[in-house]
Design a protein around this motif. Sequence first.
Motif, PDB file in Angstrom:
ATOM      1  N   LYS A   1      -5.579  -9.151   3.599  1.00  0.00           N
ATOM      2  CA  LYS A   1      -6.279 -10.076   2.503  1.00  0.00           C
ATOM      3  C   LYS A   1      -6.186  -9.006   1.063  1.00  0.00           C
ATOM      4  O   LYS A   1      -5.937  -9.391   0.093  1.00  0.00           O
ATOM      5  CB  LYS A   1      -7.529 -10.306   2.569  1.00  0.00           C
ATOM      6  N   SER A   2      -6.465  -7.776   1.310  1.00  0.00           N
ATOM      7  CA  SER A   2      -6.541  -6.827   0.301  1.00  0.00           C
ATOM      8  C   SER A   2      -5.133  -6.656  -0.694  1.00  0.00           C
ATOM      9  O   SER A   2      -5.138  -6.262  -1.500  1.00  0.00           O
ATOM     10  CB  SER A   2      -7.087  -5.489   0.553  1.00  0.00           C
ATOM     11  N   CYS A   3      -3.946  -7.037   0.136  1.00  0.00           N
ATOM     12  CA  CYS A   3      -2.756  -7.042  -0.424  1.00  0.00           C
ATOM     13  C   CYS A   3      -2.404  -8.536  -1.055  1.00  0.00           C
ATOM     14  O   CYS A   3      -1.137  -8.742  -1.355  1.00  0.00           O
ATOM     15  CB  CYS A   3      -1.632  -6.623   0.366  1.00  0.00           C
TER      16      CYS A   3
ATOM     17  N   THR B   1       0.905  -1.226  -0.056  1.00  0.00           N
ATOM     18  CA  THR B   1      -0.081   0.030  -0.102  1.00  0.00           C
ATOM     19  C   THR B   1       0.767   1.368   0.012  1.00  0.00           C
ATOM     20  O   THR B   1       0.287   2.453  -0.291  1.00  0.00           O
ATOM     21  CB  THR B   1      -0.946  -0.024   1.321  1.00  0.00           C
TER      22      THR B   1
ATOM     23  N   ASP C   1      -4.308   5.093   6.229  1.00  0.00           N
ATOM     24  CA  ASP C   1      -4.617   3.512   6.366  1.00  0.00           C
ATOM     25  C   ASP C   1      -4.669   2.757   7.253  1.00  0.00           C
ATOM     26  O   ASP C   1      -4.022   3.170   8.217  1.00  0.00           O
ATOM     27  CB  ASP C   1      -3.851   2.894   5.000  1.00  0.00           C
TER      28      ASP C   1
ATOM     29  N   ARG D   1      -7.924 -14.472  -6.094  1.00  0.00           N
ATOM     30  CA  ARG D   1      -9.355 -13.487  -5.327  1.00  0.00           C
ATOM     31  C   ARG D   1      -9.780 -12.559  -6.255  1.00  0.00           C
ATOM     32  O   ARG D   1      -9.150 -12.501  -7.385  1.00  0.00           O
ATOM     33  CB  ARG D   1      -8.691 -12.764  -4.120  1.00  0.00           C
TER      34      ARG D   1
ATOM     35  N   ALA E   1      -9.858  -9.544  -6.342  1.00  0.00           N
ATOM     36  CA  ALA E   1      -9.170  -8.575  -6.654  1.00  0.00           C
ATOM     37  C   ALA E   1      -8.329  -8.736  -7.703  1.00  0.00           C
ATOM     38  O   ALA E   1      -7.856  -7.475  -8.459  1.00  0.00           O
ATOM     39  CB  ALA E   1      -8.279  -8.015  -5.316  1.00  0.00           C
TER      40      ALA E   1
END
Length: 217
Positions: free
Chosen positions: A196-198, A133, A157, A207, A209
């Motif tokens: 999880k977003s990374c 991020t 963040d 995933r 994303a």
Amino acid sequence: MPKRVTLTFDNGPWPGATEKVLTFLAERKFFATFFMVGARLDDPNARALAERAMSEGHWIGNHTLTHGAPLGGEDGARRFADEIGLAQQKLGTLAHPRKFFRPNGGGALGTHLLCPEAVEYLAQNGFTVVTWTSAPGDWQPPHRHWIEPALADLARDDWTVLVLHDRFIAPQIDVLARFCDEAQSMGVEFVQDFPKSCLPIENGIVREATEKISTFA
Ligand SMILES: [Zn+2]
């Protein structure tokens, strides 16, 4: 939930640099992930640093064999199997069992960094792709100005995954120490895992994303 930060160090190991970062992390009792360039491990001094990092509790991920051109497009489709697969072989048992892989190259993750064939390969071989991020630019001379954007990212963040480079941070451990002090004074917790977003691919499972991987220009 306190804010979190995950430290990652890319492009090593660099004899003369990585040991300074390891010593700092040990003093602070912080655990990081080192995304290593496979071919560097041909140097026994570099391999020894990778072994030290693992023995001290850090995680080791794959950051390609040569850190050459990004693995996007038609050129990436010709090179991805060697860049990912041979690097993983060089890491061997040093590699974390979750098979962390971070593509090289700039900007948000997209097909310019990973061609669809590489995505397929990573999924079939059970890799976990780790993005970030915050890439605050420790590689940009004079190298010491990354702290302001990094702290701004922490403030913005809930969970920051920070990309730094052992080679550029080693000569400025004082700046890293200041960053860590400020983060802790903000109440930010230092963690080793990733949000999880990374993880657009986790244990080979692609995933949602990762839609972005195939649609990003
Ligand atoms: Zn890199």
